[in-house]
Design an enzyme around this catalytic site. Structure first.
Site, PDB file in Angstrom:
ATOM      1  N   TYR A 119       7.391  10.567  -0.798  1.00  0.00           N
ATOM      2  CA  TYR A 119       7.351   9.929  -1.918  1.00  0.00           C
ATOM      3  C   TYR A 119       6.301  10.172  -2.736  1.00  0.00           C
ATOM      4  O   TYR A 119       5.345  10.811  -2.438  1.00  0.00           O
ATOM      5  CB  TYR A 119       7.664   8.461  -1.790  1.00  0.00           C
ATOM      6  CG  TYR A 119       6.661   7.663  -0.804  1.00  0.00           C
ATOM      7  CD1 TYR A 119       5.602   6.807  -0.977  1.00  0.00           C
ATOM      8  CD2 TYR A 119       6.916   8.056   0.808  1.00  0.00           C
ATOM      9  CE1 TYR A 119       4.797   6.551  -0.070  1.00  0.00           C
ATOM     10  CE2 TYR A 119       6.003   7.550   1.626  1.00  0.00           C
ATOM     11  CZ  TYR A 119       5.021   6.720   1.332  1.00  0.00           C
ATOM     12  OH  TYR A 119       4.102   6.379   2.127  1.00  0.00           O
ATOM     13  N   GLY A 177       4.481   4.585  -4.360  1.00  0.00           N
ATOM     14  CA  GLY A 177       3.359   4.126  -3.374  1.00  0.00           C
ATOM     15  C   GLY A 177       2.300   3.312  -4.138  1.00  0.00           C
ATOM     16  O   GLY A 177       1.428   2.631  -3.566  1.00  0.00           O
ATOM     17  N   GLY A 198       0.978  -1.166  -0.116  1.00  0.00           N
ATOM     18  CA  GLY A 198      -0.015   0.030  -0.018  1.00  0.00           C
ATOM     19  C   GLY A 198       0.878   1.383  -0.040  1.00  0.00           C
ATOM     20  O   GLY A 198       2.041   1.357   0.402  1.00  0.00           O
ATOM     21  N   CYS A 199       0.357   2.396  -0.386  1.00  0.00           N
ATOM     22  CA  CYS A 199       0.969   3.512  -0.559  1.00  0.00           C
ATOM     23  C   CYS A 199       1.530   4.103   0.835  1.00  0.00           C
ATOM     24  O   CYS A 199       2.841   4.429   1.118  1.00  0.00           O
ATOM     25  CB  CYS A 199       0.231   4.712  -1.162  1.00  0.00           C
ATOM     26  SG  CYS A 199      -1.355   5.115  -0.587  1.00  0.00           S
ATOM     27  N   TYR A 200       0.655   4.052   2.003  1.00  0.00           N
ATOM     28  CA  TYR A 200       1.148   4.554   3.273  1.00  0.00           C
ATOM     29  C   TYR A 200       2.041   3.280   3.817  1.00  0.00           C
ATOM     30  O   TYR A 200       3.006   3.919   4.378  1.00  0.00           O
ATOM     31  CB  TYR A 200      -0.350   4.871   3.992  1.00  0.00           C
ATOM     32  CG  TYR A 200      -0.958   6.085   3.825  1.00  0.00           C
ATOM     33  CD1 TYR A 200      -0.409   7.219   3.722  1.00  0.00           C
ATOM     34  CD2 TYR A 200      -2.431   5.634   3.416  1.00  0.00           C
ATOM     35  CE1 TYR A 200      -1.320   8.356   3.365  1.00  0.00           C
ATOM     36  CE2 TYR A 200      -3.167   6.881   3.041  1.00  0.00           C
ATOM     37  CZ  TYR A 200      -2.682   8.140   3.009  1.00  0.00           C
ATOM     38  OH  TYR A 200      -3.451   9.195   2.799  1.00  0.00           O
TER      39      TYR A 200
END
Length: 312
Positions: A289, A295, A116-118
């Protein structure tokens, strides 16, 4: 020699479009696409999923799980960009920088789950420090992150960018995940090696893409020999040979007053910052980023390269 066939299931979505754009024009692979009117026909999707070499799933979680169930060809490999399989046994976590063994695992895997991005930023900050015992695995971790609105997908993009949308948004900042049950939390906990759930507070800003993610640390709660310098040294050494993750020098952090979330947009890079001073007992970890790059689609292409060509 036959070129590997790549099929993106969900190619019209935000991540799918980004991946397709990054792969466009390549002569070493063959892209398999369905016409717009065929994309929701189960028989056509199933046929495409079973006739490719690598299927990239850019779908909602349940649809991604359904797509996997359609695959009967044992030769088909899957790269899932949803969160449907990130903690599923038998799936390899697609974060090559996780440790020295992860790139090889990804290169050989039949099933890879894109991060996932986070969690990408949180795990890259926390994992090396817990693995090196700089942070105890029961540390009460707080993760606060601000992403561009594209992180929520097409619906929120349209709400921000289309003034005629019935739910048009103009808010400069939207906090969410207030029930503390965001779907990224199990993934963060597992791959950060934490014994307890981190407290995660995400938010969207009124800009399209880019993330600034923060994790505060109190040195009084760390191992006795931990310090600002020790934290920096640990992360700097861990990512010394990384192509995409860059730990910024402490001297640069001392003179940095602002972090811009969009500075690495349209790249697969992630910058790590460590802020603090010797006369404070607080350290602030930060990652910057692109939520659509490292991400999402950038990470997917990085994993695809490993699945296609291994470590060569």
């Amino acid at each position: 020699m036959m070129k590997p066939i790549i099929f993106i299931d969900g190619e019209a979505g935000t991540t799918g479009l980004q991946i397709h754009s990054r792969l466009h024009g390549r002569s070493d692979i063959q892209m398999l696409s369905l016409a717009a009117h065929e994309r929701k026909i189960q028989a056509r999707r199933s046929e495409a999923l079973n006739s490719c070499d690598i299927a990239i799933l850019c779908l909602p979680d349940e649809a991604a799980k359904e797509a996997v169930s359609f695959i009967t060809n044992p030769q088909v490999r899957v790269l899932d960009a949803s969160s449907g399989h990130r903690t599923t046994p038998g799936w390899v976590y697609g974060l090559p920088e996780l440790d020295s063994e992860q790139p090889l695992k990804i290169s050989k895997a039949k099933r890879v789950s894109n991060p996932g991005c986070y969690p990408t930023g949180a795990i890259l900050l926390i994992h090396p420090l817990v693995a090196s015992e700089v942070i105890p695995n029961d540390y009460p971790i707080n993760v606060h992150a601000i992403s561009g609105y594209s992180g929520s997908g097409r619906q929120l993009i349209d709400q921000y960018e289309d003034p005629s949308h019935p739910e048009h948004k103009t808010s400069p900042f939207i906090g969410y995940g207030l029930d503390l049950s965001h779907k990224h939390v199990p993934e963060m906990q597992k791959y950060s090696l934490l014994s307890h759930r981190p407290l995660f507070t995400p938010a969207y800003g009124k800009y399209k893409q880019g993330i600034v993610l923060y994790i505060p640390l109190h040195t009084r709660l760390l191992k006795s020999n931990s310090s600002l310098e020790k934290v920096h040294e640990t992360l700097d050494l861990y990512y010394a040979n990384s192509e995409y993750v860059n730990v910024q020098p402490l001297r640069d952090a001392e003179s940095t007053k602002l972090l811009e979330p969009e500075i690495l947009n349209n790249t697969n890079k992630l910058n790590i910052w460590i802020f603090g001073s010797k006369d404070q007992d607080q350290i602030l970890l930060a990652a910057v980023y692109d939520n659509l790059g490292k991400g999402a689609s950038g990470a997917a292409v990085q994993n695809l390269e490993l699945m296609l060509y291994g470590l060569s």
